[in-house]
Scaffold this motif. Structure first.
Motif, PDB file in Angstrom:
ATOM      1  N   MET A   1      55.316  50.979  57.431  1.00  0.00           N
ATOM      2  CA  MET A   1      56.703  51.077  57.047  1.00  0.00           C
ATOM      3  C   MET A   1      56.877  52.360  56.228  1.00  0.00           C
ATOM      4  O   MET A   1      56.112  52.650  55.329  1.00  0.00           O
ATOM      5  CB  MET A   1      57.086  49.857  56.193  1.00  0.00           C
ATOM      6  CG  MET A   1      58.487  49.923  55.675  1.00  0.00           C
ATOM      7  SD  MET A   1      59.075  48.434  54.875  1.00  0.00           S
ATOM      8  CE  MET A   1      58.184  48.447  53.355  1.00  0.00           C
ATOM      9  N   THR A   2      57.913  53.101  56.537  1.00  0.00           N
ATOM     10  CA  THR A   2      58.223  54.332  55.838  1.00  0.00           C
ATOM     11  C   THR A   2      59.584  54.200  55.172  1.00  0.00           C
ATOM     12  O   THR A   2      60.548  53.793  55.810  1.00  0.00           O
ATOM     13  CB  THR A   2      58.249  55.524  56.819  1.00  0.00           C
ATOM     14  OG1 THR A   2      57.007  55.563  57.507  1.00  0.00           O
ATOM     15  CG2 THR A   2      58.478  56.823  56.094  1.00  0.00           C
ATOM     16  N   LEU A   3      59.630  54.550  53.882  1.00  0.00           N
ATOM     17  CA  LEU A   3      60.884  54.526  53.138  1.00  0.00           C
ATOM     18  C   LEU A   3      61.255  55.948  52.758  1.00  0.00           C
ATOM     19  O   LEU A   3      60.463  56.654  52.149  1.00  0.00           O
ATOM     20  CB  LEU A   3      60.744  53.686  51.867  1.00  0.00           C
ATOM     21  CG  LEU A   3      60.504  52.198  52.039  1.00  0.00           C
ATOM     22  CD1 LEU A   3      60.282  51.549  50.683  1.00  0.00           C
ATOM     23  CD2 LEU A   3      61.670  51.553  52.741  1.00  0.00           C
ATOM     24  N   TYR A   4      62.446  56.356  53.133  1.00  0.00           N
ATOM     25  CA  TYR A   4      62.956  57.661  52.742  1.00  0.00           C
ATOM     26  C   TYR A   4      63.980  57.442  51.627  1.00  0.00           C
ATOM     27  O   TYR A   4      65.102  57.008  51.876  1.00  0.00           O
ATOM     28  CB  TYR A   4      63.612  58.368  53.935  1.00  0.00           C
ATOM     29  CG  TYR A   4      62.637  58.669  55.042  1.00  0.00           C
ATOM     30  CD1 TYR A   4      61.805  59.776  54.960  1.00  0.00           C
ATOM     31  CD2 TYR A   4      62.544  57.836  56.151  1.00  0.00           C
ATOM     32  CE1 TYR A   4      60.899  60.055  55.966  1.00  0.00           C
ATOM     33  CE2 TYR A   4      61.640  58.105  57.151  1.00  0.00           C
ATOM     34  CZ  TYR A   4      60.813  59.209  57.066  1.00  0.00           C
ATOM     35  OH  TYR A   4      59.918  59.487  58.059  1.00  0.00           O
ATOM     36  N   THR A   5      63.579  57.716  50.404  1.00  0.00           N
ATOM     37  CA  THR A   5      64.449  57.473  49.262  1.00  0.00           C
ATOM     38  C   THR A   5      64.110  58.430  48.126  1.00  0.00           C
ATOM     39  O   THR A   5      63.006  58.993  48.087  1.00  0.00           O
ATOM     40  CB  THR A   5      64.309  56.013  48.782  1.00  0.00           C
ATOM     41  OG1 THR A   5      65.168  55.817  47.661  1.00  0.00           O
ATOM     42  CG2 THR A   5      62.895  55.690  48.383  1.00  0.00           C
ATOM     43  N   VAL A   6      65.052  58.627  47.230  1.00  0.00           N
ATOM     44  CA  VAL A   6      64.823  59.470  46.061  1.00  0.00           C
ATOM     45  C   VAL A   6      64.364  58.641  44.862  1.00  0.00           C
ATOM     46  O   VAL A   6      64.047  59.197  43.819  1.00  0.00           O
ATOM     47  CB  VAL A   6      66.103  60.253  45.685  1.00  0.00           C
ATOM     48  CG1 VAL A   6      66.464  61.234  46.791  1.00  0.00           C
ATOM     49  CG2 VAL A   6      67.255  59.317  45.381  1.00  0.00           C
ATOM     50  N   MET A   7      64.321  57.331  45.021  1.00  0.00           N
ATOM     51  CA  MET A   7      63.905  56.458  43.925  1.00  0.00           C
ATOM     52  C   MET A   7      62.383  56.477  43.777  1.00  0.00           C
ATOM     53  O   MET A   7      61.658  56.520  44.763  1.00  0.00           O
ATOM     54  CB  MET A   7      64.385  55.027  44.164  1.00  0.00           C
ATOM     55  CG  MET A   7      65.900  54.920  44.207  1.00  0.00           C
ATOM     56  SD  MET A   7      66.472  53.261  44.480  1.00  0.00           S
ATOM     57  CE  MET A   7      66.062  52.525  42.935  1.00  0.00           C
ATOM     58  N   PRO A   8      61.882  56.429  42.551  1.00  0.00           N
ATOM     59  CA  PRO A   8      60.441  56.414  42.340  1.00  0.00           C
ATOM     60  C   PRO A   8      59.813  55.122  42.881  1.00  0.00           C
ATOM     61  O   PRO A   8      60.460  54.078  42.965  1.00  0.00           O
ATOM     62  CB  PRO A   8      60.279  56.480  40.818  1.00  0.00           C
ATOM     63  CG  PRO A   8      61.623  56.703  40.245  1.00  0.00           C
ATOM     64  CD  PRO A   8      62.631  56.478  41.300  1.00  0.00           C
ATOM     65  N   GLN A   9      58.549  55.195  43.226  1.00  0.00           N
ATOM     66  CA  GLN A   9      57.844  54.042  43.783  1.00  0.00           C
ATOM     67  C   GLN A   9      57.817  52.870  42.810  1.00  0.00           C
ATOM     68  O   GLN A   9      57.867  51.712  43.227  1.00  0.00           O
ATOM     69  CB  GLN A   9      56.405  54.415  44.128  1.00  0.00           C
ATOM     70  CG  GLN A   9      56.283  55.321  45.312  1.00  0.00           C
ATOM     71  CD  GLN A   9      54.823  55.580  45.645  1.00  0.00           C
ATOM     72  OE1 GLN A   9      53.932  54.896  45.153  1.00  0.00           O
ATOM     73  NE2 GLN A   9      54.582  56.575  46.476  1.00  0.00           N
ATOM     74  N   GLU A  10      57.755  53.160  41.518  1.00  0.00           N
ATOM     75  CA  GLU A  10      57.691  52.091  40.525  1.00  0.00           C
ATOM     76  C   GLU A  10      58.946  51.214  40.577  1.00  0.00           C
ATOM     77  O   GLU A  10      58.881  50.007  40.391  1.00  0.00           O
ATOM     78  CB  GLU A  10      57.528  52.662  39.110  1.00  0.00           C
ATOM     79  CG  GLU A  10      56.234  53.412  38.886  1.00  0.00           C
ATOM     80  CD  GLU A  10      56.284  54.851  39.395  1.00  0.00           C
ATOM     81  OE1 GLU A  10      57.384  55.442  39.472  1.00  0.00           O
ATOM     82  OE2 GLU A  10      55.213  55.367  39.735  1.00  0.00           O
ATOM     83  N   VAL A  11      60.091  51.829  40.829  1.00  0.00           N
ATOM     84  CA  VAL A  11      61.337  51.069  40.885  1.00  0.00           C
ATOM     85  C   VAL A  11      61.416  50.271  42.183  1.00  0.00           C
ATOM     86  O   VAL A  11      61.853  49.123  42.195  1.00  0.00           O
ATOM     87  CB  VAL A  11      62.548  52.014  40.748  1.00  0.00           C
ATOM     88  CG1 VAL A  11      63.855  51.277  40.966  1.00  0.00           C
ATOM     89  CG2 VAL A  11      62.528  52.703  39.407  1.00  0.00           C
ATOM     90  N   ILE A  12      60.970  50.845  43.275  1.00  0.00           N
ATOM     91  CA  ILE A  12      61.044  50.171  44.568  1.00  0.00           C
ATOM     92  C   ILE A  12      60.147  48.940  44.594  1.00  0.00           C
ATOM     93  O   ILE A  12      60.546  47.870  45.066  1.00  0.00           O
ATOM     94  CB  ILE A  12      60.637  51.138  45.700  1.00  0.00           C
ATOM     95  CG1 ILE A  12      61.665  52.259  45.798  1.00  0.00           C
ATOM     96  CG2 ILE A  12      60.516  50.399  47.028  1.00  0.00           C
ATOM     97  CD1 ILE A  12      61.280  53.369  46.724  1.00  0.00           C
ATOM     98  N   TRP A  13      58.950  49.042  44.072  1.00  0.00           N
ATOM     99  CA  TRP A  13      57.994  47.936  44.165  1.00  0.00           C
ATOM    100  C   TRP A  13      57.966  47.070  42.909  1.00  0.00           C
ATOM    101  O   TRP A  13      57.115  46.213  42.772  1.00  0.00           O
ATOM    102  CB  TRP A  13      56.603  48.477  44.461  1.00  0.00           C
ATOM    103  CG  TRP A  13      56.587  49.299  45.715  1.00  0.00           C
ATOM    104  CD1 TRP A  13      56.380  50.631  45.804  1.00  0.00           C
ATOM    105  CD2 TRP A  13      56.842  48.844  47.047  1.00  0.00           C
ATOM    106  NE1 TRP A  13      56.474  51.045  47.106  1.00  0.00           N
ATOM    107  CE2 TRP A  13      56.758  49.961  47.897  1.00  0.00           C
ATOM    108  CE3 TRP A  13      57.142  47.602  47.595  1.00  0.00           C
ATOM    109  CZ2 TRP A  13      56.957  49.872  49.263  1.00  0.00           C
ATOM    110  CZ3 TRP A  13      57.346  47.524  48.965  1.00  0.00           C
ATOM    111  CH2 TRP A  13      57.244  48.638  49.785  1.00  0.00           C
TER     112      TRP A  13
END
Length: 78
Positions: A1-13
């Motif tokens: 899975m690939t996520l294209y976002t400007v949000m940091p990984q810490e916030v996403i996970w």
């Protein structure tokens, strides 16, 4: 899975419980006025909405939603 976002990984996970912390609210009775408030500190609260009051109280700027009030918690006996 690939996520294209400007949000940091810490916030996403981040765990959902860490990301969202609901505000602590309570109902506060002042005379005949019943309002829902969000607690800000030990004796300060922000008015969220008026639940039950006289019609003239809706026009009082002291009780407008978003206003902050100071109060002293009192244990009453009924």
């Amino acid at each position: 899975m690939t996520l294209y976002t400007v949000m940091p990984q810490e916030v996403i996970w981040m765990e959902e419980t860490q990301l969202y912390q609901p505000a602590q609210t309570m109902e506060l009775q002042i005379g005949s006025l019943l309002m829902q408030v969000e607690l800000l500190s030990d004796n300060k609260a922000k008015i969220l909405r008026l639940l039950s009051c006289e019609l003239g109280d809706y026009l009082n700027p002291l009780y407008a939603p978003g206003s902050t009030i100071s109060f002293v918690p009192v244990i009453g006996t009924k």
